[in-house]
Design a protein around this motif. Sequence first.
Motif, PDB file in Angstrom:
ATOM      1  N   LEU A 181      40.044  35.774  42.716  1.00 54.88           N
ATOM      2  CA  LEU A 181      41.296  36.135  42.043  1.00 54.88           C
ATOM      3  C   LEU A 181      42.397  35.133  42.366  1.00 54.88           C
ATOM      4  O   LEU A 181      43.162  34.714  41.480  1.00 54.88           O
ATOM      5  N   GLN A 182      42.474  34.740  43.628  1.00 55.33           N
ATOM      6  CA  GLN A 182      43.488  33.763  44.027  1.00 55.33           C
ATOM      7  C   GLN A 182      43.246  32.421  43.353  1.00 55.33           C
ATOM      8  O   GLN A 182      44.193  31.755  42.912  1.00 55.33           O
TER       9      GLN A 182
ATOM     10  N   VAL B  52      34.461  41.798  49.225  1.00 56.09           N
ATOM     11  CA  VAL B  52      35.887  42.006  48.931  1.00 56.09           C
ATOM     12  C   VAL B  52      36.654  40.715  49.128  1.00 56.09           C
ATOM     13  O   VAL B  52      37.501  40.328  48.300  1.00 56.09           O
TER      14      VAL B  52
ATOM     15  N   ARG C 167      35.930  38.384  46.246  1.00 51.84           N
ATOM     16  CA  ARG C 167      36.663  38.777  45.038  1.00 51.84           C
ATOM     17  C   ARG C 167      38.128  38.354  45.120  1.00 51.84           C
ATOM     18  O   ARG C 167      38.695  37.841  44.163  1.00 51.84           O
ATOM     19  N   HIS C 168      38.743  38.580  46.281  1.00 54.30           N
ATOM     20  CA  HIS C 168      40.141  38.179  46.463  1.00 54.30           C
ATOM     21  C   HIS C 168      40.300  36.668  46.352  1.00 54.30           C
ATOM     22  O   HIS C 168      41.257  36.170  45.750  1.00 54.30           O
ATOM     23  N   GLN C 169      39.348  35.953  46.911  1.00 53.92           N
ATOM     24  CA  GLN C 169      39.400  34.497  46.841  1.00 53.92           C
ATOM     25  C   GLN C 169      39.244  34.034  45.383  1.00 53.92           C
ATOM     26  O   GLN C 169      39.953  33.139  44.936  1.00 53.92           O
TER      27      GLN C 169
END
Length: 118
Positions: A27-28, A20, A23-25
């Motif tokens: 996306l960022q 997770v 994925r956030h990294q």
Amino acid sequence: GVTGPRPGDEKQSAAELDLVLQRHQNLQEKLAEEMLGLARSLKTNTLAAQSVIKKDNQTLSHSLKMADQNLEKLKTESERLEQHTQKSVNWLLWAMLIVVCFIFISMILFIRIMPKLK
């Protein structure tokens, strides 16, 4: 009794958490790259607009300068024309009046002198 978290569950939840976070990294990073691209595009557009505005300002200032010069020339020429018309109208008017009077008197004399045709 009371059972605590199992070591396998902790590893699985840690892996899920890592997934997770990854994925956030990602996306960022994508958002940051997109924002950077948009900022570059905005900068390019702003610089292009700035050059167009500078050219327009130069053209406008040149046009204003030419308009001022033309206005000054027009004032000078209109003064010259006014002086010229005032000089020429005075003697020209008197000359035309004299010619018209002479023609009028000549016609009257011509009519009196010439006999009528029968």
